[in-house]
Design a protein around this motif. Structure first.
Motif, PDB file in Angstrom:
ATOM      1  N   VAL A  31       0.844  -1.203   0.000  1.00  0.00           N
ATOM      2  CA  VAL A  31       0.000   0.000   0.000  1.00  0.00           C
ATOM      3  C   VAL A  31       0.875   1.248   0.000  1.00  0.00           C
ATOM      4  CG1 VAL A  31      -1.798   1.260   1.229  1.00  0.00           C
ATOM      5  CG2 VAL A  31      -1.861  -1.244   1.144  1.00  0.00           C
ATOM      6  N   ARG A  32       1.940   1.235   0.789  1.00  0.00           N
ATOM      7  CA  ARG A  32       2.857   2.374   0.826  1.00  0.00           C
ATOM      8  C   ARG A  32       3.498   2.594  -0.539  1.00  0.00           C
ATOM      9  NH1 ARG A  32       5.641   0.980   4.891  1.00  0.00           N
ATOM     10  NH2 ARG A  32       4.685   2.375   6.433  1.00  0.00           N
ATOM     11  N   ALA A  33       3.865   1.514  -1.211  1.00  0.00           N
ATOM     12  CA  ALA A  33       4.477   1.644  -2.533  1.00  0.00           C
ATOM     13  C   ALA A  33       3.509   2.274  -3.534  1.00  0.00           C
ATOM     14  CB  ALA A  33       4.941   0.273  -3.031  1.00  0.00           C
ATOM     15  N   VAL A  34       2.236   1.907  -3.457  1.00  0.00           N
ATOM     16  CA  VAL A  34       1.241   2.522  -4.336  1.00  0.00           C
ATOM     17  C   VAL A  34       1.126   4.009  -4.025  1.00  0.00           C
ATOM     18  CG1 VAL A  34      -1.206   2.608  -4.916  1.00  0.00           C
ATOM     19  CG2 VAL A  34      -0.072   0.402  -4.706  1.00  0.00           C
ATOM     20  N   ALA A  35       1.077   4.357  -2.733  1.00  0.00           N
ATOM     21  CA  ALA A  35       0.973   5.768  -2.342  1.00  0.00           C
ATOM     22  C   ALA A  35       2.160   6.566  -2.867  1.00  0.00           C
ATOM     23  CB  ALA A  35       0.884   5.875  -0.825  1.00  0.00           C
ATOM     24  N   TRP A  50      -2.731   1.903  -8.704  1.00  0.00           N
ATOM     25  CA  TRP A  50      -3.362   0.691  -8.177  1.00  0.00           C
ATOM     26  C   TRP A  50      -3.501  -0.373  -9.268  1.00  0.00           C
ATOM     27  CZ3 TRP A  50      -3.852  -0.732  -3.365  1.00  0.00           C
ATOM     28  CH2 TRP A  50      -3.941   0.224  -2.357  1.00  0.00           C
ATOM     29  N   THR A  51      -3.820   0.064 -10.490  1.00  0.00           N
ATOM     30  CA  THR A  51      -3.982  -0.879 -11.589  1.00  0.00           C
ATOM     31  C   THR A  51      -2.657  -1.556 -11.918  1.00  0.00           C
ATOM     32  OG1 THR A  51      -5.834   0.386 -12.506  1.00  0.00           O
ATOM     33  CG2 THR A  51      -4.684  -1.103 -14.007  1.00  0.00           C
ATOM     34  N   ALA A  52      -1.563  -0.787 -11.896  1.00  0.00           N
ATOM     35  CA  ALA A  52      -0.248  -1.375 -12.167  1.00  0.00           C
ATOM     36  C   ALA A  52       0.122  -2.395 -11.099  1.00  0.00           C
ATOM     37  CB  ALA A  52       0.804  -0.273 -12.241  1.00  0.00           C
ATOM     38  N   ALA A  53      -0.182  -2.073  -9.833  1.00  0.00           N
ATOM     39  CA  ALA A  53       0.112  -3.020  -8.755  1.00  0.00           C
ATOM     40  C   ALA A  53      -0.740  -4.277  -8.891  1.00  0.00           C
ATOM     41  CB  ALA A  53      -0.128  -2.349  -7.400  1.00  0.00           C
ATOM     42  N   ALA A  54      -2.004  -4.106  -9.265  1.00  0.00           N
ATOM     43  CA  ALA A  54      -2.876  -5.271  -9.465  1.00  0.00           C
ATOM     44  C   ALA A  54      -2.372  -6.136 -10.607  1.00  0.00           C
ATOM     45  CB  ALA A  54      -4.302  -4.808  -9.736  1.00  0.00           C
ATOM     46  N   ALA A  55      -1.902  -5.500 -11.686  1.00  0.00           N
ATOM     47  CA  ALA A  55      -1.381  -6.256 -12.824  1.00  0.00           C
ATOM     48  C   ALA A  55      -0.138  -7.045 -12.431  1.00  0.00           C
ATOM     49  CB  ALA A  55      -1.067  -5.310 -13.985  1.00  0.00           C
ATOM     50  N   ARG A  56       0.715  -6.449 -11.593  1.00  0.00           N
ATOM     51  CA  ARG A  56       1.903  -7.169 -11.128  1.00  0.00           C
ATOM     52  C   ARG A  56       1.498  -8.407 -10.331  1.00  0.00           C
ATOM     53  NH1 ARG A  56       3.826  -7.178  -6.281  1.00  0.00           N
ATOM     54  NH2 ARG A  56       2.793  -5.229  -5.681  1.00  0.00           N
ATOM     55  N   LEU A  57       0.530  -8.264  -9.432  1.00  0.00           N
ATOM     56  CA  LEU A  57       0.059  -9.399  -8.643  1.00  0.00           C
ATOM     57  C   LEU A  57      -0.566 -10.465  -9.533  1.00  0.00           C
ATOM     58  CD1 LEU A  57      -1.503  -7.378  -5.697  1.00  0.00           C
ATOM     59  CD2 LEU A  57       0.478  -8.900  -5.530  1.00  0.00           C
ATOM     60  N   GLN A  58      -1.314 -10.018 -10.530  1.00  0.00           N
ATOM     61  CA  GLN A  58      -1.954 -10.967 -11.455  1.00  0.00           C
ATOM     62  C   GLN A  58      -0.893 -11.761 -12.217  1.00  0.00           C
ATOM     63  OE1 GLN A  58      -5.587 -10.647 -12.309  1.00  0.00           O
ATOM     64  NE2 GLN A  58      -5.527 -12.431 -13.649  1.00  0.00           N
ATOM     65  N   ALA A  59       0.153 -11.075 -12.665  1.00  0.00           N
ATOM     66  CA  ALA A  59       1.217 -11.764 -13.389  1.00  0.00           C
ATOM     67  C   ALA A  59       1.928 -12.772 -12.485  1.00  0.00           C
ATOM     68  CB  ALA A  59       2.217 -10.746 -13.947  1.00  0.00           C
ATOM     69  N   GLU A  60       2.147 -12.406 -11.234  1.00  0.00           N
ATOM     70  CA  GLU A  60       2.754 -13.340 -10.288  1.00  0.00           C
ATOM     71  C   GLU A  60       1.848 -14.545 -10.057  1.00  0.00           C
ATOM     72  OE1 GLU A  60       3.999 -11.516  -6.657  1.00  0.00           O
ATOM     73  OE2 GLU A  60       5.037  -9.871  -7.677  1.00  0.00           O
ATOM     74  N   ALA A  61       0.524 -14.288  -9.999  1.00  0.00           N
ATOM     75  CA  ALA A  61      -0.425 -15.391  -9.824  1.00  0.00           C
ATOM     76  C   ALA A  61      -0.375 -16.343 -11.011  1.00  0.00           C
ATOM     77  CB  ALA A  61      -1.835 -14.831  -9.643  1.00  0.00           C
ATOM     78  N   ASP A  62      -0.342 -15.786 -12.215  1.00  0.00           N
ATOM     79  CA  ASP A  62      -0.281 -16.627 -13.412  1.00  0.00           C
ATOM     80  C   ASP A  62       0.978 -17.495 -13.400  1.00  0.00           C
ATOM     81  OD1 ASP A  62      -2.635 -15.465 -14.303  1.00  0.00           O
ATOM     82  OD2 ASP A  62      -1.623 -14.056 -15.656  1.00  0.00           O
ATOM     83  N   ALA A  63       2.109 -16.890 -13.019  1.00  0.00           N
ATOM     84  CA  ALA A  63       3.366 -17.632 -12.990  1.00  0.00           C
ATOM     85  C   ALA A  63       3.335 -18.713 -11.920  1.00  0.00           C
ATOM     86  CB  ALA A  63       4.524 -16.676 -12.748  1.00  0.00           C
ATOM     87  N   ALA A  64       2.797 -18.382 -10.755  1.00  0.00           N
ATOM     88  CA  ALA A  64       2.714 -19.369  -9.680  1.00  0.00           C
ATOM     89  C   ALA A  64       1.856 -20.558 -10.093  1.00  0.00           C
ATOM     90  CB  ALA A  64       2.147 -18.717  -8.421  1.00  0.00           C
ATOM     91  N   LEU A  65       0.732 -20.272 -10.746  1.00  0.00           N
ATOM     92  CA  LEU A  65      -0.152 -21.356 -11.179  1.00  0.00           C
ATOM     93  C   LEU A  65       0.531 -22.224 -12.239  1.00  0.00           C
ATOM     94  CD1 LEU A  65      -2.976 -22.522 -10.738  1.00  0.00           C
ATOM     95  CD2 LEU A  65      -3.781 -21.056 -12.616  1.00  0.00           C
ATOM     96  N   ALA A  66       1.256 -21.568 -13.156  1.00  0.00           N
ATOM     97  CA  ALA A  66       1.944 -22.316 -14.205  1.00  0.00           C
ATOM     98  C   ALA A  66       3.027 -23.229 -13.630  1.00  0.00           C
ATOM     99  CB  ALA A  66       2.558 -21.354 -15.211  1.00  0.00           C
ATOM    100  N   ASN A  67       3.571 -22.845 -12.493  1.00  0.00           N
ATOM    101  CA  ASN A  67       4.621 -23.626 -11.841  1.00  0.00           C
ATOM    102  C   ASN A  67       4.079 -24.591 -10.793  1.00  0.00           C
ATOM    103  OD1 ASN A  67       6.912 -22.582 -13.236  1.00  0.00           O
ATOM    104  ND2 ASN A  67       6.743 -20.702 -12.028  1.00  0.00           N
ATOM    105  N   GLY A  68       2.752 -24.739 -10.763  1.00  0.00           N
ATOM    106  CA  GLY A  68       2.147 -25.719  -9.876  1.00  0.00           C
ATOM    107  C   GLY A  68       1.913 -25.266  -8.453  1.00  0.00           C
ATOM    108  N   HIS A  69       2.014 -23.956  -8.194  1.00  0.00           N
ATOM    109  CA  HIS A  69       1.817 -23.443  -6.839  1.00  0.00           C
ATOM    110  C   HIS A  69       0.404 -22.859  -6.718  1.00  0.00           C
ATOM    111  CE1 HIS A  69       6.042 -24.112  -6.283  1.00  0.00           C
ATOM    112  NE2 HIS A  69       6.371 -23.236  -7.240  1.00  0.00           N
TER     113      HIS A  69
END
Length: 406
Positions: A31-35, A50-69
């Motif tokens: 949250v501080r980083a977004v501010a 906020w949208t850029a931060a959400a996109a970063r989290l989404q990309a991390e989620a996609d990668a985690a799922l692709a790696n079986g996490h």
């Protein structure tokens, strides 16, 4: 706690996810980083950060799922949903900003994808409501997913979404052993953004459809259904319980008697009006309406609350029509109809909770007033800076009510 955001309205919205930290919706550093990314920027930069931060989290989620996490992916998709939800509140207003609609759709997609992962996937539901259908989610009790358990129905206020309710209340309820049912009613979330359906005062009609849906769920203890509302839901939930008597316990956070009363007091202060002159705000003299409209539009926070949010949610175009609509949202003649045990919260610095004591006095059911203080870090609206304290005390109270009911 010092403000993280330089703009007061951004601070009001951007600090919401801090309340979700105990429940996986954010972390303080994020949250501080977004501010910091917003800095002195306006609403456009607020949304973009906020949208850029959400996109970063989404990309991390996609990668985690692709790696079986799958577990990590679930957490990240849900967190991305919370960040998208935080991005668009300054953009409120009719017609809906395309960026708001895009962010909301991304929010729902991430929310759905996160809830679908794990050993007990949750799928979006639709609750029949006349010619419409209310979007809903039934979140199972953690560790008791296949058991008949008590249910908490969670109802929103003016501008929260199902994602907000999930992190603010449903995760805590699930951890305590309650199933939780989230839904968008008229004037809320998808019902407003996607379908343009405005808020309505007869919330008992809305909740009756939700209770019908709940009673059809095989894992719901039909004798132990609670209704909990936060923010304006602290008015809508009591209004619902005044007419829907299948509710076994009620929580209003905070207990809010009416929408119009706050405006009534403000009009008296601003214009030196006697009480009888503000008895019906929709009938005010046009000169008073015009002066008030100019004052509201000249104040950034008031313009957002009344013109951007209020007009849109109530489905009106003028201040007079908004005030006339607000007059319909009152517990006058309804409070004494509530039968179930009722808990009303009151945070000391929350202006919307100022009338909680008088609300309590009007009740004729078993009732409890639960106060929260700034010294506890819980003095603000809906105790957002210490939401875990609110949840702990409220769920303790609810445990006691349902234990006493046998």
């Amino acid at each position: 706690m010092a403000a993280l955001f330089r703009d007061a309205l951004h601070e009001a919205f951007g600090s919401w996810p801090l309340g979700y930290v105990p429940y996986g919706g954010a972390d303080v550093g994020e949250v501080r980083a977004v501010a910091e990314a917003i800095g002195d920027g306006g609403d456009d930069r607020y949304h973009a950060a906020w949208t850029a931060a959400a996109a970063r989290l989404q990309a991390e989620a996609d990668a985690a799922l692709a790696n079986g996490h799958a577990g990590s992916a679930r957490e990240l998709y849900l967190r991305a949903s919370a960040f998208h939800a935080a991005s668009y509140h300054p953009l409120y207003g009719a017609p809906a900003d395309p960026r708001l609609l895009d962010a909301f759709r991304r929010q729902v997609a991430a929310f759905d994808r996160g809830l679908a992962l794990g050993p007990h996937p949750v799928r979006p539901q639709r609750i029949p409501f006349g010619d419409l259908a209310l979007p809903a989610y039934l979140i199972p009790a953690a560790g008791h997913e296949a058991e008949v358990r008590p249910l908490v129905i969670l109802t929103n206020g003016y501008d929260g979404t199902v994602t907000d309710m999930y992190f603010a209340s449903a995760v805590a309820a699930s951890r305590r052993g309650y199933h939780a049912l989230l839904f968008d009613g008229p004037g809320q979330g998808a019902m407003l953004y996607e379908q343009g359906v405005p808020l309505r005062p007869d919330w008992e009609t809305v909740v009756a459809a939700v209770v019908d849906f709940a009673l059809a769920q095989p894992l719901v203890d039909l004798r132990r259904i609670a209704l909990s509302g936060w923010s304006l839901g602290g008015h809508l939930a009591p209004r619902a319980a005044s007419g829907e008597h299948r509710i076994a316990a009620l929580i209003a956070d905070p207990g809010t008697w009416s929408i119009a009363d706050g405006f009534r007091a403000a009009f008296r202060r601003m214009f030196g009006l006697p009480p009888e002159a503000v008895r019906d705000l929709g009938a005010l003299d046009q000169a008073i309406i015009d002066r008030a409209d100019a004052a509201i539009r000249g104040d950034r926070e008031l313009n957002w609350k009344v013109v951007q949010r209020g007009f849109w949610v109530h489905g009106v175009d003028t201040l007079r029509d908004y005030l006339a609509s607000a007059e319909r949202f009152t517990m006058q003649g309804r409070a004494a109809l509530i039968r179930c045990p009722t808990l009303i919260t009151q945070a000391e610095d929350d202006a919307l909770a100022a009338g909680a004591g008088a609300f309590l006095e009007a009740l004729r059911c078993p009732k409890t007033l639960l106060r929260f203080t700034a010294a506890e870090g819980a003095g603000g609206h809906c105790e957002m800076q210490n939401r875990s304290l609110l949840n702990r005390r409220v769920l303790d109270w609810l445990d006691e009510q349902f234990a006493a009911a046998g």
